[in-house]
Scaffold this motif. Structure first.
Motif: not given
Length: 160
Positions: A133-158
């Protein structure tokens, strides 16, 4: 945004049917509509009775209209972090209806979430964004957010 007035507030019970509609649109946009299981009753129970998360709504009224539409939603919760022992505001969902994109709705919702976070003693806001979602990434960057490349989201079904 000159052609509409915008008001950001906490969602009321009367707003929940429209909120549910936008949640369903988001599920379709993100590709999990087939698994979407939220009903109005579940939303009312979780939001109004359990009160474990917040919902902000952006209500828009056109200059020539007496009707008010919910133009966007932001769902959030607080999570304590051992990083600094403050409750970080976690944005779970930000969604703006297609007709209102590019008109300041998302920015207004994020600014209100930031205000709420500060009022609760939060030191940070955090959220996830789809990698494609490039549009969202650009929007958030314009707000001053930065991408955190050190972490990956993980999930586990319960459910197994």
């Amino acid at each position: 945004m000159s052609d509409m007035a915008l008001k950001i507030s906490r969602a009321s019970q009367q707003d929940l049917p429209a909120v549910l509609g936008l949640m369903r649109e988001l599920a379709d946009f993100e590709g999990y509509l087939a698994q979407f299981a939220v009903t109005l009753e579940v939303l009312e129970q979780q939001y109004l009775q359990r009160n474990t998360f917040g919902i902000l709504v952006a209500k828009a009224a056109g200059a020539n209209s007496e009707s008010t539409d919910i133009a966007g939603i932001l769902v959030y919760f607080f999570q304590p972090f051992t990083y600094d022992l403050t409750p970080w505001l976690i944005v779970k969902e930000l969604y703006v209806a297609a007709a209102y994109r590019g008109r300041g709705v998302g920015q207004a919702l994020m600014l209100e979430a930031k205000r709420i976070g500060k009022a609760q003693g939060s030191s940070r806001m955090k959220w996830e964004v789809l990698t494609h979602n490039q549009a969202a990434r650009q929007f958030y960057t314009q707000l001053g957010a930065r991408v955190e490349d050190d972490w990956r989201t993980m999930s586990l079904s319960l459910s197994d």
